[in-house]
Design an enzyme around this catalytic site. Structure first.
Site, short mmCIF file in Angstrom:
data_model
loop_
_atom_site.label_atom_id
_atom_site.label_comp_id
_atom_site.label_asym_id
_atom_site.label_seq_id
_atom_site.Cartn_x
_atom_site.Cartn_y
_atom_site.Cartn_z
N THR A 11 -12.65 -7.98 -12.36
CA THR A 11 -13.57 -7.32 -13.44
C THR A 11 -13.21 -7.98 -14.88
O THR A 11 -14.14 -8.41 -15.32
CB THR A 11 -13.66 -5.85 -13.33
OG1 THR A 11 -13.91 -5.43 -11.95
CG2 THR A 11 -14.38 -5.39 -14.32
N VAL A 12 -12.12 -7.80 -15.29
CA VAL A 12 -12.03 -8.33 -16.78
C VAL A 12 -11.72 -9.69 -16.84
O VAL A 12 -12.23 -10.10 -17.55
CB VAL A 12 -10.48 -7.39 -17.06
CG1 VAL A 12 -10.08 -7.91 -18.37
CG2 VAL A 12 -10.50 -5.99 -16.94
N LYS A 100 -2.14 -2.39 -18.88
CA LYS A 100 -1.28 -1.40 -19.44
C LYS A 100 0.02 -0.89 -18.90
O LYS A 100 1.16 -0.55 -19.46
CB LYS A 100 -2.16 0.09 -19.44
CG LYS A 100 -2.70 0.56 -17.97
CD LYS A 100 -3.79 1.37 -18.01
CE LYS A 100 -5.04 0.87 -18.48
NZ LYS A 100 -5.65 -0.04 -17.29
N GLY A 129 -9.92 0.06 -23.41
CA GLY A 129 -11.06 -0.80 -23.22
C GLY A 129 -11.29 -1.53 -24.23
O GLY A 129 -10.56 -2.17 -25.22
N GLY A 182 -18.45 3.80 -8.99
CA GLY A 182 -17.67 2.64 -9.22
C GLY A 182 -16.73 3.09 -10.44
O GLY A 182 -15.97 2.13 -11.11
N GLU A 185 -11.23 4.43 -8.44
CA GLU A 185 -10.90 3.39 -7.18
C GLU A 185 -10.90 4.17 -5.78
O GLU A 185 -11.00 5.24 -5.90
CB GLU A 185 -9.67 2.89 -7.47
CG GLU A 185 -9.35 2.23 -8.87
CD GLU A 185 -9.95 0.70 -8.77
OE1 GLU A 185 -10.37 0.30 -7.71
OE2 GLU A 185 -10.37 0.29 -9.87
N ASP A 196 -2.30 6.68 -15.36
CA ASP A 196 -3.08 5.70 -16.13
C ASP A 196 -2.87 6.05 -17.69
O ASP A 196 -2.44 5.57 -18.75
CB ASP A 196 -4.41 5.71 -15.97
CG ASP A 196 -5.35 4.71 -16.72
OD1 ASP A 196 -5.24 3.58 -16.73
OD2 ASP A 196 -5.92 5.22 -17.61
N LYS A 200 -0.89 4.65 -21.14
CA LYS A 200 -1.65 4.47 -22.52
C LYS A 200 -0.89 5.05 -23.64
O LYS A 200 -0.72 4.42 -24.76
CB LYS A 200 -3.07 4.83 -22.27
CG LYS A 200 -3.90 3.77 -21.50
CD LYS A 200 -5.34 4.41 -21.24
CE LYS A 200 -6.01 3.59 -20.44
NZ LYS A 200 -7.38 4.00 -19.89
N GLY A 298 -14.49 -0.93 -18.61
CA GLY A 298 -15.67 -1.61 -18.22
C GLY A 298 -15.47 -3.25 -18.45
O GLY A 298 -14.60 -3.57 -19.33
#
Length: 402
Positions: A11-12, A100, A129, A182, A185, A196, A200, A298
């Site tokens: 994605t990224v 991250k 993001g 979406g 996951e 997560d 961060k 995103g």
């Protein structure tokens, strides 16, 4: 010309390729040099991709090409990505990442290696993001003594809590909806258990307070224990439940960092942050309170932050972009149990017994509460004191109040 290689075409990575290509002329003008995407590393085949001629499967092709000056790591994880990052830095290439987990666990060592090789290691996209937060912390707010960082750092959990609050659906139903859209996951553990957000807040607090803080130094709770009963009690008290990552610098310099659900007062700006949006508040002695808000994940928002780092690295070829912190250690952090706060308690205990234990508490009500259940907000106290008072009581939920 500055040549770039992308590691990983998920994605990224695909978003980075798209932004580098679509905005190539604009990027070149800003950098005062042409920026060219030379390679994309991925083990998969992409015959129909517009970048099909750029794919390689052997990292050593990138590692040994002296024309590649910047490597973009979007593989994720902390094993293969760490190996490729170290090899890139040792080869004299700057590295830009959105990873991250790698920055939170190995950031100090990788920054030191980059310093040794006089190249840059940049990671704006690892937190928030597309929200600019790493640069403001290291540059715009550099004159401040920062004392606290607090934020909604995970869009998936914020979406789930928003759906529970707005629509009255259960955690399980909201999670299934997030997966269908979406936002979550197939294995949502890293999000819903708070890992997560933990990574961060480690990155943010390391940068803000100057020493590396590791994930295993940050007590972490997720949102799996949040129920619709808790949502209803919070609403009755004019508050919303949010998963927050917090880092507070004590007067002795040690940092209390943790991740946990909170009852956030309705007037607090964080209470109005909904769906997949993130928000981060920073407190400094000169600036006071500032807040950064936007889409925390995103394809294109994250790619935007990655490409901004690529541009920064391109401007600093032959030198390095200053972005660093000191080594970690047991002396860096202190337990958040030492922080005083009000608490939300939901327990299987009669109202009279609860009032005897907490005479200064504010008691909450909700329609359909079960027999013998009490919910209340305590006076400010430390967690050990609270737990001592609750000894022998069946506690159903326990959250800090912000």
């Amino acid at each position: 010309m500055v040549n770039v290689a992308i590691l990983g075409f998920g994605t990224v990575g695909s978003g980075v390729a798209e932004v580098l290509t679509k905005n190539n002329a604009h990027i070149g003008e800003k950098v005062h040099n042409a920026v060219n995407l030379k390679y994309i590393l991925d083990v998969r085949e992409f015959p129909d991709s517009p970048f099909a001629d750029k794919f390689v499967k052997d990292f050593s092709v990138i590692e040994n090409d002296p024309e590649v000056q910047i490597v973009v790591e979007t593989i994720g994880g902390a094993r293969v990505a760490k190996d490729f990052t170290e090899r890139s830095l040792r080869a004299g290439k700057s590295v830009v990442t959105s990873n991250k987990e790698l920055v939170a666990t190995c950031g100090y060592d990788l920054i030191e290696l980059a310093k040794e090789k006089n190249v840059s290691y940049l990671f704006e996209a690892s937190v928030g993001g597309g929200i600019p937060i790493i640069r403001p912390l290291s540059q715009c707010l550099a004159a401040n003594e920062l004392t606290e960082i607090c934020g909604i750092l995970n869009g998936t959990t914020n979406y789930i809590l928003t759906r529970m609050i707005r629509s009255g659906i259960s955690f399980e139903a909201a999670l299934a909806e997030a997966q269908a859209k979406g936002y979550a996951e197939a294995d949502p553990t890293a999000d819903v258990e708070g890992h997560d957000a933990c990574r961060k807040i480690c990155i943010l607090s390391s940068l803000a307070f100057g020493r590396h803080i590791y994930p295993d130094q940050v007590p972490t709770e997720g949102i799996t224990a949040v129920t619709l009963a808790d949502v209803a009690y919070a609403e009755g008290a004019g508050r919303k439940i949010k998963l927050l990552g917090r880092a507070i610098r004590r007067s002795d310099g040690r940092v209390c960092a943790y991740v946990a659900p909170h009852l956030v007062e309705g007037e607090n700006p964080l209470a109005g942050v909904e769906d997949v949006f993130n928000a981060i508040t920073v407190k400094g002695d000169a600036i006071g309170d500032v807040m950064f808000y936007g889409r925390g994940a995103g394809k294109l928002p994250t790619a935007s932050a990655v490409v901004a780092d690529v541009m920064d690295a391109a401007k600093h070829l032959g030198s390095r972009k200053y972005l660093e912190w000191g080594p970690g250690g047991a002396d860096v952090t202190a337990s958040p149990d030492e922080l005083e706060s009000r608490w939300y308690v939901r327990a299987q205990v009669g109202a009279e017994a609860a009032k005897a234990l907490f005479p200064e508490a504010s008691f909450l009500a909700r329609p359909g509460a079960s027999e013998g259940e009490s919910a209340f907000l305590t006076a400010a106290m430390k967690r050990p004191e609270l737990e001592e008072k609750l000894r022998g009581t069946q506690v159903l939920s326990l959250f800090r109040v912000l």
